[in-house]
Scaffold this motif. Structure first.
Motif, PDB file in Angstrom:
ATOM      1  N   ASP A  69       0.806  -1.222   0.000  1.00 50.77           N
ATOM      2  CA  ASP A  69       0.000   0.000   0.000  1.00 50.77           C
ATOM      3  C   ASP A  69       0.840   1.274   0.000  1.00 50.77           C
ATOM      4  N   LEU A  70       2.152   1.129   0.090  1.00 47.05           N
ATOM      5  CA  LEU A  70       3.007   2.324   0.069  1.00 47.05           C
ATOM      6  C   LEU A  70       2.852   3.046  -1.269  1.00 47.05           C
ATOM      7  N   PRO A  71       2.688   4.381  -1.247  1.00 42.59           N
ATOM      8  CA  PRO A  71       2.483   5.138  -2.491  1.00 42.59           C
ATOM      9  C   PRO A  71       3.804   5.422  -3.199  1.00 42.59           C
ATOM     10  N   VAL A  72       4.590   4.371  -3.424  1.00 42.17           N
ATOM     11  CA  VAL A  72       5.929   4.534  -3.990  1.00 42.17           C
ATOM     12  C   VAL A  72       6.036   3.661  -5.230  1.00 42.17           C
ATOM     13  N   LYS A  73       6.150   4.289  -6.387  1.00 44.36           N
ATOM     14  CA  LYS A  73       6.260   3.569  -7.651  1.00 44.36           C
ATOM     15  C   LYS A  73       7.406   4.176  -8.461  1.00 44.36           C
TER      16      LYS A  73
END
Length: 217
Positions: A132-136
């Motif tokens: 769920d981390l908003p890291v892409k």
């Protein structure tokens, strides 16, 4: 981790002592390393040599470090020390009891002309499941990937408009935080002030500060 290509995987354990053996590290920071950190893993290396994107002008590589913690809190000085010791940009993934926080500093070369870096601000997410981390990883160059990591983790704090540069966004956010601190202090003084004329004067100052804050948000 966080969906990074297999070609970036490094997966090397780094002894935490490596970061506080330096004689200039304070005793309190050494104790923070001992008390707060279980293990450190160098998980990924994002560079033109490991992913099919262009080299960066300002960012040569991005290292991904997973730090397993003994509790939910970390001394920010730990991250600063690691950023100081490693001459590359770093994405930190902190883990505690299966939950993760992503941390990243706005790291730029010092003005001294040396290869040293300085970190002006750190940004981090809430505690979340790793998926769920908003890291892409997004962008056509290492510079763009780094900027997107910072903006993703910072969220609304660095919401940009009119193609604002990352540096300008960080500077604006720092000014916003400084103004908010001034406003909070002045509001406390107003509540304690007993003289009406002084209260009115401080309220005028408050209105001016709030207008300035509105212009930055």
């Amino acid at each position: 981790m966080i969906g990074l290509p297999q070609s970036t995987e490094f997966n090397k354990r780094i002894p935490k002592q490596k970061f506080y053996e330096n004689l200039t590290v304070s005793a309190s920071l050494k104790q923070s390393f001992v008390d707060q950190i279980k293990t450190i893993y160098w998980r990924n290396k994002i560079a033109a040599s490991t992913v099919n994107i262009a080299e960066g002008t300002d960012v040569e590589e991005i290292e991904v470090f997973e730090i397993k913690l003994t509790g939910e809190n970390i001394d920010e000085g730990i991250l600063k020390q690691m950023d100081k010791e490693i001459p590359y940009h770093i994405l930190f993934l902190l883990e505690h009891e299966g939950k993760y926080q992503a941390w990243i500093g706005y790291k730029e070369e010092a003005q001294s002309g040396t290869s040293a870096f300085k970190v002006n601000s750190y940004y981090h997410t809430d505690w979340l499941q790793v998926d769920d981390l908003p890291v892409k990883m997004e962008g056509l160059s290492i510079d763009a990937v780094y900027e997107n990591f910072v903006r993703q983790i910072a969220g609304d704090s660095l919401k940009a408009s009119n193609q604002e540069s990352l540096k300008d966004s960080v500077d604006r956010d720092n000014r916003r935080q400084g103004l908010q601190k001034q406003i909070d202090k002045l509001q406390q003084k107003v509540r304690k002030e007993k003289q009406l004329n002084r209260q009115m004067q401080m309220n005028t100052e408050l209105k001016a500060l709030n207008r300035e804050l509105d212009e930055l948000t």
